[in-house]
Design an enzyme around this catalytic site. Structure first.
Site, PDB file in Angstrom:
ATOM      1  N   LYS A  92       0.848  -1.202   0.000  1.00 32.24           N
ATOM      2  CA  LYS A  92       0.000   0.000   0.000  1.00 32.24           C
ATOM      3  C   LYS A  92       0.876   1.242   0.000  1.00 32.24           C
ATOM      4  CE  LYS A  92      -4.510  -0.326   2.142  1.00 32.24           C
ATOM      5  NZ  LYS A  92      -5.250  -0.113   3.379  1.00 32.24           N
TER       6      LYS A  92
HETATM    7  C1  E4P Z   1      -8.622   0.507   3.328  1.00 38.18           C
HETATM    8  O1  E4P Z   1      -7.766  -0.087   2.774  1.00 38.18           O
HETATM    9  C2  E4P Z   1      -8.474   1.400   4.481  1.00 38.18           C
HETATM   10  O2  E4P Z   1      -7.473   0.889   5.285  1.00 38.18           O
HETATM   11  C3  E4P Z   1      -9.726   1.494   5.279  1.00 38.18           C
HETATM   12  O3  E4P Z   1     -10.821   1.064   4.501  1.00 38.18           O
HETATM   13  C4  E4P Z   1      -9.988   2.801   5.944  1.00 38.18           C
HETATM   14  O4  E4P Z   1     -11.234   2.747   6.595  1.00 38.18           O
HETATM   15  P1  E4P Z   1     -11.725   3.832   7.660  1.00 38.18           P
HETATM   16  O5  E4P Z   1     -11.944   5.109   6.922  1.00 38.18           O
HETATM   17  O6  E4P Z   1     -13.016   3.301   8.219  1.00 38.18           O
HETATM   18  O7  E4P Z   1     -10.637   3.938   8.665  1.00 38.18           O
END
Ligand code: E4P
Length: 301
Positions: A92
């Protein structure tokens, strides 16, 4: 549509895998923090990540922790080479890693391009606009992750709503209702203006406020963000797969599926919410109660 679990909790991954419903996992530093805290802070991180990878029947996104392209690429190579023998590692990278909107602006894109050219799959994360998604796809990201729930939060914040007070994190944001509200607000403001002078209307502060308040630069909700990105990627046959991320409730999952998004990544509680329905529970209670003796006998031989 593939379903990924948005968690770093091996217990949740284990449950979801045993139900046969997940195709991958996405983590981020905040999710890893939660998993570590749940385990009292003492954890062998490397062994723990190996376990996540071994449990997961598909890609597992692991995030870098720096903001310069050099460091991010270094960390990505390390994560990839250290863990790839345990599962399908995806790295990521924030689409834009700038901490102040000035420095490191292009480092995310640069890192995506370098890693992609080395054959390391990248998940471009923290995507909040279709424009960012286009850039991530152009840089070669294998996955692009628009954060739907955070855009819903942002729009609600812009109209003065407070999370935890006016709405909860898992509340559904009603895009259709709010579009109607927006159009009425615009009509109301316009009705008090001299519309025979389009220039004046265009420059009028009140009008500008009414047209920009209930959306983020033309994006009306998280679902709208994902719809826009999926449409653009289809228009140009971009190869990047879209992961609808920051999903907060089951209804968003349905709407993402209607759009035809490639993947949704969901927290564990959303998986449960997708499954539970009042009438299903009522129905199973009735069926269990209605079992007659001759029918039960079949199973008690
Ligand atoms: C996705 O890869 C992110 O890590 C995640 O969906 C973020 O979610 P949140 O906005 O509920 O923290």
């Amino acid at each position: 549509m593939k379903i990924f679990l948005d968690t770093a909790d091996v217990d949740e991954i284990g449950f979801a895998v045993s139900a046969g419903v997940i195709d991958g996992v996405t983590t981020n530093p905040s999710l890893i923090k939660q998993a570590v805290e749940k385990r009292g802070g003492s954890i062998d991180m490397e062994e723990y990540i190996e376990k996540i990878l071994e449990l997961t029947p598909g890609p597992v996104s692991l995030e870098v922790i720096s903001v310069s392209s050099e460091k991010m690429v270094e960390e990505a190579r390390l994560l990839y080479s250290r863990f790839r023998k345990h599962g399908q590692v995806v790295i990521k990278i924030p689409v834009c890693s700038s901490l102040d909107g000035v420095n490191n602006l292009y480092d995310g894109l640069r890192a995506i391009r370098i890693l992609t050219s080395e054959g390391i799959p990248v998940n471009a994360t923290l995507v909040m606009s279709p424009e960012q998604a286009i850039l991530a796809a152009k840089a070669g990201a294998t996955y692009v992750s628009p954060f739907a729930g955070r855009i819903d939060d942002y729009i609600r914040d812009r109209i003065g709503m407070k999370r935890g007070k006016d709405y909860q994190k898992s509340d559904y944001y009603d895009f259709n209702l709010m579009k109607k509200v927006e159009s009425k607000a615009i009509d109301r403001v316009l009705s008090s203006k001299n519309t025979s002078s389009p220039r004046e209307v265009y420059l009028d502060g009140e009008v500008r406020d009414a047209v920009s308040r209930l959306n983020d630069n033309g994006i009306h909700s998280g679902v709208d963000l994902v719809r826009s990105i999926v449409t653009i990627f289809r228009n140009y046959h971009f190869k990047s797969q879209v992961i609808a991320s920051s999903i907060r409730n089951a209804r968003q999952v349905k709407e993402m599926a209607e759009i035809g998004v490639d993947i949704v990544t969901i927290p564990f509680y959303v998986l449960r919410d997708m499954l539970i329905h009042y009438k299903t529970i009522e129905g199973i209670n009735d069926f269990i109660k209605d079992v007659v003796e001759p029918y039960r006998k079949i199973f008690t031989r």
